[in-house]
Scaffold this active site. Structure first.
Site, PDB file in Angstrom:
ATOM      1  N   CYS A  14      55.742  37.472  37.275  1.00 24.82           N
ATOM      2  CA  CYS A  14      55.756  37.356  35.808  1.00 24.82           C
ATOM      3  C   CYS A  14      54.486  37.861  35.128  1.00 24.82           C
ATOM      4  CB  CYS A  14      56.001  35.905  35.408  1.00 24.82           C
ATOM      5  SG  CYS A  14      57.658  35.381  35.812  1.00 24.82           S
ATOM      6  N   LEU A  17      59.758  28.211  33.661  1.00 24.93           N
ATOM      7  CA  LEU A  17      59.538  27.570  34.963  1.00 24.93           C
ATOM      8  C   LEU A  17      58.541  28.343  35.836  1.00 24.93           C
ATOM      9  CD1 LEU A  17      61.389  29.406  37.047  1.00 24.93           C
ATOM     10  CD2 LEU A  17      63.211  27.996  36.087  1.00 24.93           C
ATOM     11  N   THR A  75      62.914  37.409  30.814  1.00 24.73           N
ATOM     12  CA  THR A  75      61.862  37.722  29.846  1.00 24.73           C
ATOM     13  C   THR A  75      62.076  39.139  29.340  1.00 24.73           C
ATOM     14  OG1 THR A  75      60.399  36.316  31.089  1.00 24.73           O
ATOM     15  CG2 THR A  75      59.362  37.823  29.541  1.00 24.73           C
TER      16      THR A  75
HETATM   17  C1  UDX Z   1      54.366  31.843  35.462  1.00 26.62           C
HETATM   18  C2  UDX Z   1      54.348  30.893  34.251  1.00 26.62           C
HETATM   19  O1  UDX Z   1      53.482  29.775  34.531  1.00 26.62           O
HETATM   20  C3  UDX Z   1      55.744  30.414  33.919  1.00 26.62           C
HETATM   21  O2  UDX Z   1      55.722  29.625  32.731  1.00 26.62           O
HETATM   22  C4  UDX Z   1      56.648  31.630  33.726  1.00 26.62           C
HETATM   23  O3  UDX Z   1      57.967  31.205  33.488  1.00 26.62           O
HETATM   24  C5  UDX Z   1      56.599  32.544  34.931  1.00 26.62           C
HETATM   25  O4  UDX Z   1      55.251  32.911  35.218  1.00 26.62           O
HETATM   26  P1  UDX Z   1      54.537  31.592  38.107  1.00 26.62           P
HETATM   27  O5  UDX Z   1      54.449  33.086  38.157  1.00 26.62           O
HETATM   28  O6  UDX Z   1      55.549  30.909  38.943  1.00 26.62           O
HETATM   29  O7  UDX Z   1      54.793  31.102  36.599  1.00 26.62           O
HETATM   30  O8  UDX Z   1      53.122  31.023  38.563  1.00 26.62           O
HETATM   31  P2  UDX Z   1      51.889  30.243  37.923  1.00 26.62           P
HETATM   32  O9  UDX Z   1      51.785  28.912  38.562  1.00 26.62           O
HETATM   33  O10 UDX Z   1      51.873  30.278  36.464  1.00 26.62           O
HETATM   34  O11 UDX Z   1      50.693  31.132  38.494  1.00 26.62           O
HETATM   35  C6  UDX Z   1      50.616  32.533  38.218  1.00 26.62           C
HETATM   36  C7  UDX Z   1      49.423  33.141  38.902  1.00 26.62           C
HETATM   37  O12 UDX Z   1      48.224  32.700  38.289  1.00 26.62           O
HETATM   38  C8  UDX Z   1      49.279  32.771  40.375  1.00 26.62           C
HETATM   39  O13 UDX Z   1      48.849  33.909  41.089  1.00 26.62           O
HETATM   40  C9  UDX Z   1      48.244  31.676  40.385  1.00 26.62           C
HETATM   41  O14 UDX Z   1      47.574  31.558  41.601  1.00 26.62           O
HETATM   42  C10 UDX Z   1      47.331  32.152  39.262  1.00 26.62           C
HETATM   43  N1  UDX Z   1      46.561  31.072  38.619  1.00 26.62           N
HETATM   44  C11 UDX Z   1      47.200  30.089  37.944  1.00 26.62           C
HETATM   45  C12 UDX Z   1      45.173  31.110  38.664  1.00 26.62           C
HETATM   46  O15 UDX Z   1      44.583  32.018  39.266  1.00 26.62           O
HETATM   47  N2  UDX Z   1      44.481  30.137  38.010  1.00 26.62           N
HETATM   48  C13 UDX Z   1      45.069  29.131  37.326  1.00 26.62           C
HETATM   49  O16 UDX Z   1      44.357  28.277  36.759  1.00 26.62           O
HETATM   50  C14 UDX Z   1      46.486  29.109  37.290  1.00 26.62           C
END
Ligand code: UDX
Length: 477
Positions: free
Chosen positions: A283, A156, A124
Site C-alpha cells: 500500500c 485494514l 484504493t
Molecule cells: C497500511 C495502512 O496502515 C492501512 O491502513 C492500509 O489499509 C494499508 O496500508 P499495511 O501495509 O498492512 O497497512 O502495514 P502498516 O502496518 O501500516 O505498515 C506499513 C509499513 O510501514 C511497514 O513496512 C512497517 O514496517 C512500516 N512502519 C509502520 C514503520 O516503519 N514505522 C511505523 O511506525 C509504522
C-alpha cells in the site's frame, strides 16, 4: 442484527478475502469472486491462501452457509445487492494507479446487470474513479436507475486485518444518493449499532457495544481522497521519524525518547513514529506514488511526497551501510537475516525493505541464512535457496556461526528471542537491528555489539556474559 444483505466481493486478495469473511461474520451472504481458478479451488476446499489472524476461523465458520467462492463474475454479481470491487490497483510505470482491473470488472458488471445494485469501490483508487466506473456502465447502456457507485475505503493493516475491519477506527461511506448510502449503512449496521460486540463468539478487539465505530458519510470523491491522504500521511510520519532518527544518531541521542516525547502531544500521537528501515508493503509505496500522480494531474505541487519517497529509499541504503560498517566487508561473511516480509505478522513480501536488503547483501558476496515465521516460502520464489542463500527453520539455526544477526522486520518472535542462546550459536555477537526491538543497554550487558536505528551503538559491557568483548568489525581469528 439487521437482515443480511447479498454481497458480491470481486477479488480475493488481502482486502477482498478479509472483507468477504468479515461481511459473512456480521450476518451477510457473500459470494467471493476471483478469476484465478486455482485460488478459488483452494478456498472452496477449505484452504486459506494468505497468513492473517482469525481469517481461517472466520472462513471455517461461514464457508458452509454464508460465504461462497466462484470464478463466475456474472453469476456472482447478478444476485447481489452490493458489489464490492476489491481487485488490485498496481502501480503503473508513471507511478499512477493502473485501473485496468477495475475497468474490466465494471465492464463485466455492465454486461450482466438486471436489477438495482450499489457498486462499491473498496480498492484504493484515485479520486474520480467512481465517475469513471459510472461512465463505463452508462456507455454500456445501463440505465441510471439500475445502479449507484459508492466508495467505501478499507483501512485494514495486514496481519491485523480482521480485527481492523470488525473493530474499525472509522467507517467511511462515500455515496451520492440516499439509495446507495442506505445499502451501505445496512451492511455496516451490525458494527455501527454495536450489536456485533454483544455476540459471545465475536472476534475480540477494542470496540464494544457502547463504543461502536463512527460512520462518516461523505461524497464519493471525498472518500476516495480520504484513503489516499491517510496512507500518504502515515508514510510521511514514518519518513519524518526516520530523518529524526538519523539526526539522533549523529547527535548521540535516542530516537525512542524523542518519539515518545513527540507522541505524548495529543496533536501528534504516538503511532507510526517507529524509526526503522523504511516502509514497504503493497500500500504505502504504491499509494504515495499514486497520490503524488493525482496531485500532478491536477496541477497541485505536492513535492512533499517526493521527499517522503526519497527519504524512504535512502533509509534502506543507510541501514545497509550500517551493516557493512559493522562487518567491514560482506564478502565471505555469514549473515543471519531475521525477517523477510515487509513487516512482522504477515507473509507478504511485496515491496519488502527486508528482501531488498537481503538482495543487496547477497550482491556484495554475503552468505545469508534467513528466517521468517511466515514469508520464507514466498521469499524463496524471488530469491531461490542456493549456495549463498539458505532458508532456516528457526532463528537460532539462522544464527548458527553467523558473523552478524540482522533484524529486518518486527515479528514478536524476534523480540522474544533467548539472547543467551542466540549469542552462543553465533560466531561473533553482533546484532544490527533495523526495527529497534531490543533495549541497547540490555544487549550490551548480554555481550552483544548492538547497532540499531537512531540510537547510539552499544558494545559489550566488560565482563558481560561470556566475556565477549570485541570491537565492531573485528574478526576473531
Ligand atoms: C497500511 C495502512 O496502515 C492501512 O491502513 C492500509 O489499509 C494499508 O496500508 P499495511 O501495509 O498492512 O497497512 O502495514 P502498516 O502496518 O501500516 O505498515 C506499513 C509499513 O510501514 C511497514 O513496512 C512497517 O514496517 C512500516 N512502519 C509502520 C514503520 O516503519 N514505522 C511505523 O511506525 C509504522
Amino acid at each position: 442484527m439487521s437482515q443480511g444483505v447479498s454481497i458480491a466481493v470481486v477479488g480475493s486478495g488481502y482486502v477482498g478475502l478479509v472483507a468477504a469473511a468479515c461481511f459473512a461474520e456480521i450476518g451477510h451472504h457473500v459470494v467471493c469472486v476471483d478469476n484465478d481458478e486455482a485460488k478459488v479451488q483452494v478456498l472452496r476446499e477449505g484452504g486459506v491462501p494468505i497468513h492473517e489472524e482469525y481469517l481461517p476461523e472466520l472462513l471455517n465458520r461461514h464457508r458452509a452457509n454464508r460465504v461462497e467462492f466462484t470464478s463466475d463474475l456474472k453469476a456472482a454479481t447478478r444476485g447481489a445487492q452490493a458489489i464490492f470491487i476489491a481487485v488490485g490497483t498496481p502501480q503503473s510505470e508513471t507511478g499512477s494507479a493502473d485501473l485496468s482491473y477495475v475497468d474490466a470488472v465494471a465492464s463485466e458488471i455492465a454486461r450482466s446487470i438486471d436489477s438495482y445494485k450499489v457498486i462499491v469501490e473498496k480498492s484504493t483508487v484515485p479520486v474520480y474513479t467512481n465517475e469513471w466506473i459510472r461512465r463505463v456502465l452508462e456507455r454500456n447502456g445501463v440505465p441510471q436507475d439500475l445502479f449507484d457507485v459508492a466508495s467505501n475505503p478499507e483501512f485494514l493493516r495486514e496481519g491485523t486485518a480482521v480485527v481492523d475491519f470488525l473493530h474499525a477506527d472509522r467507517i467511511v461511506l462515500g455515496a451520492e444518493t440516499e439509495r446507495g448510502a442506505a445499502v451501505l449503512r445496512a451492511i455496516y449496521e451490525p458494527l455501527t449499532s454495536g450489536a456485533y460486540y454483544c455476540s459471545e463468539d465475536g472476534v475480540p478487539g477494542p470496540r464494544a457495544a457502547d463504543d461502536p465505530p463512527p460512520v462518516l458519510l461523505t461524497t464519493t470523491k471525498a472518500a476516495e481522497i480520504i484513503k489516499h491522504a491517510s496512507n500518504a500521511f502515515l508514510a510521511t510520519k514514518i519518513s519524518f521519524i526516520n530523518v529524526v532518527a538519523n539526526i539522533c544518531e549523529a547527535a548521540g541521542a535516542d530516537v525512542e525518547d524523542v518519539a515518545r516525547g513527540m507522541g505524548l502531544d495529543a496533536r501528534i500521537g504516538p503511532k507510526f513514529l517507529r524509526a526503522g528501515i523504511g516502509y514497504g508493503g503493497s500500500c504505502f509505496p504504491k499509494d504515495v506514488a499514486a497520490f503524488r500522480h493525482v496531485a500532478e494531474q491536477m496541477n497541485v505541487d505536492f513535492g512533499l511526497l517526493e521527499e517522503v519517497e526519497k527519504i524512504n529509499a535512502e533509509q534502506k541504503r543507510r541501514f545497509f551501510q550500517k551493516v557493512r560498517s559493522a562487518l567491514w566487508t560482506f564478502r565471505g561473511k555469514q549473515i543471519a537475516a531475521l525477517g523477510l516480509a515487509f513487516k512482522g505478522g504477515t507473509d507478504d513480501i511485496r515491496e519488502s525493505p527486508a528482501l531488498e536488503i537481503v538482495e543487496l547483501m547477497l550482491r556484495e558476496g554475503a552468505l545469508v541464512r534467513a528466517y521468517d515465521p511466515a514469508a520464507a516460502s514466498r521469499a524463496s520464489e524471488i530469491i531461490p535457496a542456493g549456495r549463498q542463500m539458505v532458508y532456516a527453520d528457526d532463528p537460532y539455526e539462522a544464527a548458527r556461526d553467523a558473523d552478524a544477526v540482522v533484524i529486518l522486520n518486527d515479528w514478536q518472535e524476534f523480540a522474544e528471542l533467548d539472547l543467551g542462546r542466540l549469542r552462543s550459536t553465533m560466531r561473533y555477537p553482533i546484532v544490527v537491528d533495523g526495527r529497534n526491538l531490543f533495549d541497547p543497554a540490555a544487549m550490551a550487558a548480554q555481550g552483544f555489539t548492538y547497532l540499531s536505528v537512531g540510537r547510539p551503538a552499544r558494545h559489550p559491557v566488560a565482563g558481560a556474559a561470556n566475556g565477549a568483548d570485541h570491537a565492531v568489525g573485528q574478526r576473531r581469528s
